[in-house]
Design an enzyme around this catalytic site. Sequence first.
Site, mmCIF file in Angstrom:
data_model
loop_
_atom_site.group_PDB
_atom_site.id
_atom_site.type_symbol
_atom_site.label_atom_id
_atom_site.label_comp_id
_atom_site.label_asym_id
_atom_site.label_seq_id
_atom_site.Cartn_x
_atom_site.Cartn_y
_atom_site.Cartn_z
ATOM 1 N N ASP A 64 0.836 -1.204 0.000
ATOM 2 C CA ASP A 64 0.000 0.000 0.000
ATOM 3 C C ASP A 64 0.871 1.254 0.000
ATOM 4 O O ASP A 64 1.903 1.313 0.678
ATOM 5 C CB ASP A 64 -0.876 -0.019 1.259
ATOM 6 C CG ASP A 64 -1.827 1.158 1.320
ATOM 7 O OD1 ASP A 64 -2.805 1.143 0.544
ATOM 8 O OD2 ASP A 64 -1.590 2.082 2.106
ATOM 9 N N GLU A 71 12.945 -16.139 -1.154
ATOM 10 C CA GLU A 71 13.075 -17.386 -0.382
ATOM 11 C C GLU A 71 11.810 -18.232 -0.509
ATOM 12 O O GLU A 71 11.850 -19.445 -0.387
ATOM 13 C CB GLU A 71 13.266 -17.078 1.108
ATOM 14 C CG GLU A 71 14.620 -16.533 1.483
ATOM 15 C CD GLU A 71 14.620 -16.124 2.957
ATOM 16 O OE1 GLU A 71 13.966 -16.798 3.790
ATOM 17 O OE2 GLU A 71 15.261 -15.094 3.256
#
Length: 544
Positions: A210, A252
């Site tokens: 955001d 990851e």
Amino acid sequence: MAANQPAEATVEWWRDAAIYQVYVRSFADGDGDGTGDLAGVRSRLPYLVELGVEALWFTPWYLSPLADGGYDVADYRTIDPAFGTLAEAEKLIAEARELGIRTIVDVVPNHVSDQHVWFKAALAAGPGSPERELFHFRQGRGTDGELPPNNWVSEFGGVPWTRLDDGDWYLHLFATGQPDLNWAHPAVRREHEDVLRFWFDRGVAGVRIDSAVLPAKDPALPDFTPGTDPHPFVDRDELHDIYRSWRAIADEYGGIFVGEVWLPDAERFARYLRPDELHTAFNLGFMSCPWDADLLRASVDDTLAEHAPVGAPATWVLANHDVTRTVTRYGREDTGFDFAAKTFGTPTDLELGTRRARAAALLSLALPGAVYVYQGEELGLPEADIPRERIEDPMHFRSGGTDPGRDGCRVPLPWTADAPYAGFGGDTEPWLPQPESWAKYAADLQTGDPDSMLSLYREALRLRRTEPGFAVVRASGEAAEAPLTWLPSGPGVLSFARHDGLICVVNLAGPPTELPGHTSVLLTSGPLDDEGRLPQDTAAWLRS
Ligand code: GLC
């Protein structure tokens, strides 16, 4: 279920996915209390599978006093009890994934709620305390500190500073209940990295960021002088280091980001999409473009040109929870963007707006990249008029009551025409009132009606998945050739080819136009005329 591919089947799925935005509070109400919730979403997963979307972006579903519809987060690790529990969110993520639908959550780094433990601790600890260093507390100006510390203006209008009884002021670029975090503080960075892991550990495939260009501030919080560079709080270079560390975490997990990056400068925009930063960003320029062939064509060209150097896919967006709904906007005289310049009662022609929204759907779904569909767009919902006394959006109040705010695009969805409150969920009136006309947009009425907006979206999304010409990434994982080639067309008409013989034509302003050479018409947004020509405000997908 069979319609969607298993989630594992595509590499870099985010390069051309169709992503559906769920505003949980208004999507579907599972427990009948008038507020949408996770139980409601879970019960509607079959609908989303049938619609044919590949991922869901959930606007914030965390614990929140809802001072800004959930963009005021009190605790990222708790689901707001009005929506459900963390266990339910985990179930929802897993069930959706089983059905081939990925989940994207929303993270709001710029600010937290004034009910967040950090802010409560900062208030209690008093001026000069280490707890206040996590935010931007300052002394005021004037003889007695009675004036705000600088001249900044809130994104919602007005002064972005609030003074406390102890004399300190705190910064909030949005509403009073949304204190800005101090991103120069290592604890703020650590906490957000941990929040990202928390949600990736729960199986989410991506995170929407955001207000992604706002979190970093000039530490001196100087006055803003227009034209000076760098800006004290927009698009500061420090942000890139933050997003690089986020990217390492996403990598990851194989997770992705989509940033809310509102920047007019194409080169500055593209910096956020460098290979070690965000994967994608919302195309808010395209969303705000008026219904005009030349302007839309320029917007498409600019978009593709700014993404190409960094190898990032474009995104295409017509609407979200912050802007006037498409059928209303396109039915107005000024069809452009109106985040902050709406007025009550602007006249609109819904029939015209609907025709254009249908054509715009085929345009945006044919462009190369990922595409976002905001809940209710597929039902052709118009912007609702909310009675003044029911408005909740802080934007309305901060405008001094002149701007109706964003509630009109956030009205609870109609599911079943002849059920109470159009089948939103139960017998309790929804948190925002639905207009009387709402039942006629109900999903059950539109299902099976070949001319409905819902049928158009279903068919378009089906073709988008099955026609090889739409793919940005081929099944082999290789990039498809030329993203888009413009074809000759008359004034007011957009015509372009993707690959594998796929063509999209949109007539925005011209007289009925001949279709370019083709072997079959795959889909049109409205009827062709008697001579097989494409009328104004209509789009067609062709195979040649
Ligand atoms: C973004 C959101 C909007 C919210 C604001 C503050 O623009 O989309 O709904 O009010 O950020 O968090």
